[in-house]
Design a protein around this motif. Structure first.
Motif, PDB file in Angstrom:
ATOM      1  N   LEU A 115       0.847  -1.188   0.000  1.00  0.00           N
ATOM      2  CA  LEU A 115       0.000   0.000   0.000  1.00  0.00           C
ATOM      3  C   LEU A 115       0.880   1.235   0.000  1.00  0.00           C
ATOM      4  O   LEU A 115       1.773   1.379   0.828  1.00  0.00           O
ATOM      5  CB  LEU A 115      -0.892   0.003   1.247  1.00  0.00           C
ATOM      6  N   CYS A 162      -4.740   6.471  -2.009  1.00  0.00           N
ATOM      7  CA  CYS A 162      -4.195   5.146  -1.730  1.00  0.00           C
ATOM      8  C   CYS A 162      -4.101   4.302  -2.987  1.00  0.00           C
ATOM      9  O   CYS A 162      -5.023   4.297  -3.814  1.00  0.00           O
ATOM     10  CB  CYS A 162      -5.087   4.425  -0.726  1.00  0.00           C
ATOM     11  N   LEU A 213      -3.189   0.303  -3.772  1.00  0.00           N
ATOM     12  CA  LEU A 213      -2.952  -1.020  -3.199  1.00  0.00           C
ATOM     13  C   LEU A 213      -2.549  -1.966  -4.321  1.00  0.00           C
ATOM     14  O   LEU A 213      -3.292  -2.159  -5.280  1.00  0.00           O
ATOM     15  CB  LEU A 213      -4.219  -1.526  -2.502  1.00  0.00           C
ATOM     16  N   LEU A 244      -9.192  -1.785   3.416  1.00  0.00           N
ATOM     17  CA  LEU A 244      -8.021  -2.664   3.458  1.00  0.00           C
ATOM     18  C   LEU A 244      -8.374  -4.030   4.032  1.00  0.00           C
ATOM     19  O   LEU A 244      -7.916  -5.063   3.536  1.00  0.00           O
ATOM     20  CB  LEU A 244      -6.908  -2.037   4.309  1.00  0.00           C
ATOM     21  N   THR A 258      -7.589  -7.140   1.667  1.00  0.00           N
ATOM     22  CA  THR A 258      -6.435  -7.985   1.981  1.00  0.00           C
ATOM     23  C   THR A 258      -6.814  -9.308   2.628  1.00  0.00           C
ATOM     24  O   THR A 258      -5.994 -10.216   2.672  1.00  0.00           O
ATOM     25  CB  THR A 258      -5.446  -7.252   2.912  1.00  0.00           C
ATOM     26  N   LEU A 274       0.487  -7.146   4.857  1.00  0.00           N
ATOM     27  CA  LEU A 274       0.447  -5.876   4.153  1.00  0.00           C
ATOM     28  C   LEU A 274       1.651  -5.040   4.557  1.00  0.00           C
ATOM     29  O   LEU A 274       1.980  -4.934   5.730  1.00  0.00           O
ATOM     30  CB  LEU A 274      -0.838  -5.123   4.530  1.00  0.00           C
ATOM     31  N   ALA A 312       2.843  -1.143   4.187  1.00  0.00           N
ATOM     32  CA  ALA A 312       2.315   0.179   3.851  1.00  0.00           C
ATOM     33  C   ALA A 312       3.433   1.211   3.907  1.00  0.00           C
ATOM     34  O   ALA A 312       4.285   1.168   4.790  1.00  0.00           O
ATOM     35  CB  ALA A 312       1.199   0.561   4.819  1.00  0.00           C
TER      36      ALA A 312
END
Length: 115
Positions: free
Chosen positions: A29, A40, A42, A67, A71, A76, A78
């Motif tokens: 992300l 954002c 992703l 998210l 996900t 993840l 970020a």
């Protein structure tokens, strides 16, 4: 017939390899932090999603819900730019949410990376 002697005392007939496990996150992300907005992006396996959220408590809550759905509890990583106090709340929320890592990076380094 003699086996090749490994310098650490192992022969090639007895050496076994262990399966390699990776700690690579499944999702990445990137957030462009602004005073009013959070843009954002992703990156998922085979797909990229983009979304805009308000940089408010309600917007951050919506981002975390997005998210969570996207996900499905996978790891993840970020990354967001450090823009004074504008990114503090989202950085804290991501730190609490993410099962991977959260990186707050100097915007000049991000710009230099792209050049």
């Amino acid at each position: 017939m003699r086996c090749f002697e490994h310098p650490f005392g192992h022969s090639n007939k007895t050496m076994k390899t262990k399966p390699q496990t990776t700690n690579h996150p499944a999702f990445f992300l990137g957030i462009d932090v602004g005073k009013a907005d959070l843009f954002c992006h992703l990156v998922a396996p085979g797909e990229v999603f983009s979304e805009r959220f308000d940089n408010t408590a309600k917007g951050i809550k919506s981002l975390i819900a997005w998210l969570s759905k996207a996900t499905a509890s996978q790891t993840l990583a970020a990354c967001l730019e450090q823009t004074g106090h504008y990114g503090d709340a989202i950085a804290q929320a991501l730190h609490e949410f993410a099962s991977g890592s959260t990186f707050v990076v100097n915007p000049h380094r991000i710009k230099a990376f792209g050049m």
